[in-house]
Design a protein around this motif. Structure first.
Motif, PDB file in Angstrom:
ATOM      1  N   SER A 664      -1.931  -2.784  12.511  1.00  0.00           N
ATOM      2  CA  SER A 664      -1.710  -1.589  13.234  1.00  0.00           C
ATOM      3  C   SER A 664      -2.128  -1.061  11.948  1.00  0.00           C
ATOM      4  CB  SER A 664      -0.564  -0.901  13.801  1.00  0.00           C
ATOM      5  OG  SER A 664      -0.423   0.114  13.087  1.00  0.00           O
ATOM      6  N   GLY A 665      -2.928   0.640  12.802  1.00  0.00           N
ATOM      7  CA  GLY A 665      -3.690   1.366  12.303  1.00  0.00           C
ATOM      8  C   GLY A 665      -4.854   2.020  12.564  1.00  0.00           C
ATOM      9  N   SER A 708      -3.615   2.795  17.192  1.00  0.00           N
ATOM     10  CA  SER A 708      -2.678   3.826  16.508  1.00  0.00           C
ATOM     11  C   SER A 708      -2.973   4.885  16.805  1.00  0.00           C
ATOM     12  CB  SER A 708      -1.671   3.905  15.580  1.00  0.00           C
ATOM     13  OG  SER A 708      -2.969   4.855  14.382  1.00  0.00           O
ATOM     14  N   GLU A 712       0.000   8.519  10.175  1.00  0.00           N
ATOM     15  CA  GLU A 712       0.352   7.961   9.090  1.00  0.00           C
ATOM     16  C   GLU A 712       1.520   8.044   8.946  1.00  0.00           C
ATOM     17  OE1 GLU A 712      -4.049   9.029   9.560  1.00  0.00           O
ATOM     18  OE2 GLU A 712      -2.509  10.488   8.955  1.00  0.00           O
ATOM     19  N   LEU A 716       3.289   4.241  10.041  1.00  0.00           N
ATOM     20  CA  LEU A 716       3.789   3.858   8.638  1.00  0.00           C
ATOM     21  C   LEU A 716       4.938   3.470   8.859  1.00  0.00           C
ATOM     22  CD1 LEU A 716       2.766   1.887   6.479  1.00  0.00           C
ATOM     23  CD2 LEU A 716       2.666   4.250   4.806  1.00  0.00           C
ATOM     24  N   GLU A 719       5.575   0.793  10.976  1.00  0.00           N
ATOM     25  CA  GLU A 719       5.213   0.118  11.018  1.00  0.00           C
ATOM     26  C   GLU A 719       6.552  -1.107  10.097  1.00  0.00           C
ATOM     27  OE1 GLU A 719       3.370  -2.162  12.503  1.00  0.00           O
ATOM     28  OE2 GLU A 719       2.698  -0.746  13.812  1.00  0.00           O
ATOM     29  N   TRP A 733      -0.803  -2.521   7.805  1.00  0.00           N
ATOM     30  CA  TRP A 733      -0.361  -1.241   8.035  1.00  0.00           C
ATOM     31  C   TRP A 733      -1.981  -1.435   7.693  1.00  0.00           C
ATOM     32  CZ3 TRP A 733      -1.480   3.400   5.300  1.00  0.00           C
ATOM     33  CH2 TRP A 733      -1.435   4.776   6.049  1.00  0.00           C
TER      34      TRP A 733
END
Length: 1014
Positions: A664-665, A708, A712, A716, A719, A733
């Protein structure tokens, strides 16, 4: 003078022109039949009224019997007659009308009737929209519901306000047909204006204020109207009232007990909002009845002990023993204060007789930081259980008013609520609205009228409720649970209450809020108010009430006595996310070894072929992507892999073993640097995508890769929570650029690097942080490795006494996280696979490359991933210098991308026999054993640490003292790299290249450090 005749005259004169102002009504033409409905509005339609003969027929039928016509005509004719003068009474008789003894009348009369009906409809809507502004929400009675003291002019707070709608006091007893957008009539379709206002005030201006008219879904608005407008809907049985009283007793007496026993201890009690406990239990009861069997909760410190005791059902003696200053810690690590700890408990819900699992997540003092963590944990549990619509698992988040309005992570978390890979299908938010921050008044703490206004961005309804009305609170909580079950959307409950003491029990609030706290000291406790109410109603007797109080007091006293026997505190008893069967019964790893991380050749070939092709017909990909896939195929045929293929091998092989992988990110599906391409897009069909990784094996685990939101902090945290749910998943992440992690610093500092030390909670999350000096400026260059290394807990001055057994695994077990900077795709693959094959879990920080993604030298062979191979913590020099170590004059240690710069420069200067270059792949925990071997091998060489980062950043300040420890401080360690600087990198390309040339010259000037010694 008959108004009927006046009506006919007006219609004839106007030619049937429009009488509705605003053009907002849809008109329907109907055939003349007295009992047939002609319009959905409060009066007959314009087309019907325009026919005077039709009106005559309807009027005569009505005169004979009011039931002869539809109720809309009945209301219409009743209103005309009620506004007539006494002199017109004779002309109302049928005989008079039939004889035609009438005279013309004012043409404005009928238009006024229609306008009045529309005005009433508008009035109803005004209460639905703005009624909450005048609701009686403050239990103290000293503040208005929101920060704006202005009373909306369209609410009838006094008789003169009727003029806003063109109505008069004489209209209060006129009946009006109710629109379909209200339920205040119950079974009735018409009501007198006086009753309309009364019922609207009861629905929207009492102890409950409802904000919902901003929601753009009509069905949802109707649902809420029905729940709050239906007459008599907010009723409770005697049994329900007795249950509520018992829960309120437990909530109140628990705080009283703590106050008596530990009057000088901070406990962040719930006094002033004791209703929170029955509120939460009502939400859980209603959710359990709807099928929920697992609830993940997050909350700040205020009231946490009470929630643990009376909602989660934590043993009271385990809570009370935490107040003992002599209690010793049984677990390694720092532990945490009692009002930060979490808990996991499975029990029977007494109201539904169903099993339910409750988990309250541990969290730091950083308010609202736990919000996305809870959401991630809930999402993970839903995912692993196949709960596709949140019908089994849900989340509840509790907030303080100041934090809910002030902390940006609340907004970020709300914006995850309906994203496909992040939604938990509705969260119930409960705001404990103390109407104060620490010492800050609301008017100084927010710009919005309510602390809950942030929830409007996702169309979440907001239910404000006076916390001193327990029954209103319970009803609102029940509706909130039903809303979540019906629509799978977030909902907010704003418990408007007060804080009986200061920020903590030792604080003096009178310094800053003297008037408020004078009133609070006079304020009667909600338990006293409610018990008196029930006693007066005959629901309970005084004796029954006192017996219930005594019963719970005895429970507390017994638990207090047994708590004195506890001498040791086991933080693991407060674990909020247990991993069944992963550890031993004592919570220890089942082994202290890690198997090799290599793979079979055929597995590598199979994954490589899938990664370099489109295994589906008639799928048109971008020509540029076709070139990338052809390049991958060439690498696979030659038994080689680049960075993207190395990652593919790690993910694909873990999926084969049944390990879920979640990446994810921001922009991770393609990759910031367009190297990954895990989601293929058809160039001809919109939203047609293909994920090859999910089609590697027939019985593989699922692969989740999801772009995502541009957040952040929340992502984060999400996750991290996802990784808590199961140790058998690789959760990663990736920051868009490495320095973006600084906006998620709270999650890193307060959860990731010390989560195990504080809460005995292991976590295997992986952070991928692109890092490297590429001459692109101060931003996007440095992932700030110095910060992660500074927070690593290993001792730089302690040299291990022995390297026996599996020293590598023991080191990893003792550390708080693992920090690596891989220089080869194979090592990157190995470290990802090792993360899962370890018998425990630690966070893994990987500084990933940018230019190395396509560097021709940054390739690995399939042999580097062959069966039996494993992650290399250190890669020694295998060139000419390694064959004659006694001739080597300089031993350079480095990590990451700079290695390729060094080898190129060494070759150009023909120093391959004079300089050895060692790559430190795992920086923390520091590989003392391997470094020692290399240092002893090159006994005569100078020791140099080389990095491309500036001297005050990067790895130097972490590595240097450990290198000195390896050589017992008998050999100096020199530095080659950029000079100290405030910015992590220059924005000038020429300066960047000059800096690079300068530290390369330093690294290979074999007499440079001798001159310094001289």
């Amino acid at each position: 003078m008959s108004q009927f005749r006046a009506l006919v005259g007006v219609l004839r004169a106007s030619g049937g022109g429009p009488l509705w102002r605003g053009g907002g009504a849809t008109l329907t033409r109907c055939r003349p039949h007295p009992r047939r409905e002609c319009s959905s509005e409060a009066t007959p339609s314009q087309a019907v009224i325009s026919s005077s003969s039709y009106v005559e027929d309807m009027y005569f039928a009505w005169l004979e019997d009011h039931k002869n016509v539809h109720e809309s005509w009945d209301t219409f004719f009743r209103n005309i007659h009620s506004s007539s003068t006494p002199d017109e009474e004779a002309e109302r008789r049928p005989s008079a009308l039939l004889q035609g003894r009438v005279a013309p009348h004012s043409p404005d009369m009928t238009q006024k009737v229609v306008e009045d009906h529309l005005a009433v409809h508008t009035l109803i809507r005004a209460y639905q929209i703005r009624g909450h502004h005048v609701a009686q929400l403050d239990p103290l009675g000293i503040l208005v519901a929101d920060l704006d003291s202005f009373v909306p002019s369209d609410l009838i707070t006094s008789i003169d306000k009727l003029a806003f709608y063109g109505l008069q006091e004489s209209d209060l007893d006129r009946s009006f047909r109710l629109p379909h957008t209200t339920f205040i009539g119950g079974e009735e379709t018409t009501l007198p204006l006086r009753e309309v206002i009364h019922r609207l005030e009861a629905s929207y201006c009492g102890h409950v204020g409802v904000e919902f008219m901003f929601i753009n879904n009509v069905a949802q608005c109707q649902w809420i109207r029905q729940k709050f407008e239906t007459p008599g809907i907010m009723r409770f049985t005697s049994a329900e009232k007795r249950t509520l009283l018992a829960r309120l007793i437990r909530s109140t007496r628990f705080e009283d007990f703590l106050a008596r026993k530990w009057s000088s201890e901070k406990r962040f009690g719930l006094e002033g909002c004791e209703v929170l406990i029955p509120a939460l239990k009502t939400i859980i009861d209603s959710s359990s009845a709807a099928g929920i069997d697992s609830v993940i909760m997050g909350m700040p410190h205020r009231g946490r002990l009470n929630v643990l005791a009376n909602v989660i059902h934590k043993d009271l003696n385990q809570i009370f023993c935490q107040f003992d200053p002599k209690l010793e810690a049984a677990d390694e690590g720092s532990g945490d204060v009692k009002y930060h700890l979490g808990m996991y408990h499975e029990r029977i819900n007494r109201e539904t007789d169903k099993n339910i699992t409750l988990s309250l997540m541990a969290n730091p003092s950083h308010l609202e930081a736990v919000d996305p963590v809870v959401q991630g944990r809930a999402k993970a549990e839903q995912f692993y259980r196949g709960d596709m619509f949140g019908k089994k698992v849900m989340s509840i988040l509790m907030h303080g008013d100041a934090a809910f309005a002030g902390q940006g992570v609340v907004y970020e978390t709300f914006h995850l609520s309906e994203l496909p890979s992040y939604t938990t299908y509705g969260t119930i938010h409960v705001v404990v609205n103390n109407q104060i921050g620490f010492t800050t008044d609301p008017r100084m703490a927010r710009s919005s009228p309510y602390p809950t206004d942030v929830a409007r961005v996702v169309n979440a309804p907001i239910f404000h409720v006076n916390a001193d009305n327990p029954e209103a609170v319970m009803y609102v909580c029940r509706v909130a649970a039903e809303w979540r079950n019906a629509f799978n959307k977030d909902v907010v409950i704003d418990l408007v209450c007060y804080r009986r003491f200061g920020h903590n029990e030792m604080d003096e609030p009178m310094f800053t809020q003297p008037l408020m706290y004078k009133q609070i000291r006079r304020q009667e406790h909600v338990l006293k108010k409610y018990s008196d109410k029930l006693i007066s109603e005959g629901v309970v007797t005084l004796q029954e009430f006192e017996e219930e109080v005594a019963k719970y007091d005895k429970i507390c006293e017994d638990a207090y006595s047994s708590s004195k026997d506890k001498k040791i505190s086991h933080i693991r008893h407060w674990l909020d996310s247990p991993w069944t069967n992963f550890f031993t019964a004592e919570g220890e790893p089942k082994s202290m070894t890690c198997p090799p991380t290599g793979l079979d050749e055929e597995v590598l070939q199979h994954i490589g072929k899938t990664a370099s092709s489109v295994p589906v017909k008639d799928f048109d990909i971008h020509p540029g992507l076709s070139r990338i896939l052809r390049s991958r195929a060439d690498l696979v045929r030659n038994g080689q892999l680049d960075w993207a293929l190395g990652e593919y091998m790690a993910f694909g092989s873990l999926l084969k073993d049944g390990i879920h992988v979640r990446l994810s990110g921001q922009d991770v599906e393609r990759g910031t640097f367009s190297h990954r391409h895990h989601v293929l897009h058809d160039q001809e069909l919109d939203k047609c995508t293909y994920v090859p990784m999910n089609h590697l094996w027939t019985d593989q685990a699922p692969y989740t890769v999801c772009n995502s939101s541009l957040s952040e902090y929340a992502v984060l945290g999400f996750e991290l929570g996802f990784a808590m749910a199961s140790p058998n998943a690789l959760v990663l992440w990736e920051a868009q650029f490495g320095d973006f992690h600084n906006t998620a610093q709270c999650i890193i500092d307060q959860f990731i690097q010390l989560g195990q030390a504080k809460w005995v909670r292991q976590n295997g999350i992986v952070l991928l942080l692109p890092h490297g000096m590429e001459g692109m400026g101060p931003e996007h260059s440095s992932a700030r490795p110095e910060r992660f290394l500074q927070m690593s807990k290993d001792d730089p001055d302690h040299f291990p006494k022995e390297f026996g057994g599996d020293f590598e695994v023991q080191q990893l077990y003792d550390c708080n996280w693992i920090v690596v900077n891989c220089s080869t795709p194979a090592n990157y693959c190995h470290v990802l696979r090792r993360q899962i094959l370890l018998p425990f879990r630690k966070p893994l920080i990987i500084f990933t490359p940018k230019s190395l993604l396509r560097h021709p030298d940054a390739r690995s062979s399939f042999k580097d991933l062959a069966k039996g191979t494993k992650f290399k913590r250190l890669i020694p020099d295998e060139g000419p210098s390694s064959h004659s170590p006694d001739r080597v004059r300089r031993l350079i240690f480095c990590t990451g991308k700079v290695y390729y710069k060094l080898t190129k420069e060494r070759k150009q200067q023909n120093l391959e026999k004079d300089v050895a270059i060692i790559r430190l792949e795992q920086i923390s925990p520091f590989p003392f054993d391997l470094v020692k071997t290399e240092v002893e091998k090159y006994k005569s060489a100078e020791l140099v640490w080389c990095q491309e980062e500036h001297k005050n950043t990067g790895y130097y300040n972490y590595v240097r003292p450990r290198l000195l420890t390896v050589v017992a401080n008998k050999r100096p360690v020199w530095y080659a790299g950029r000079e100290p600087a405030a910015a992590p990198a220059t924005g000038n390309k020429s300066t960047h290249l000059n800096e690079l040339k300068k530290f390369m010259d330093t690294a290979f000037n074999l007499s440079g450090f001798q001159e310094r010694n001289d």
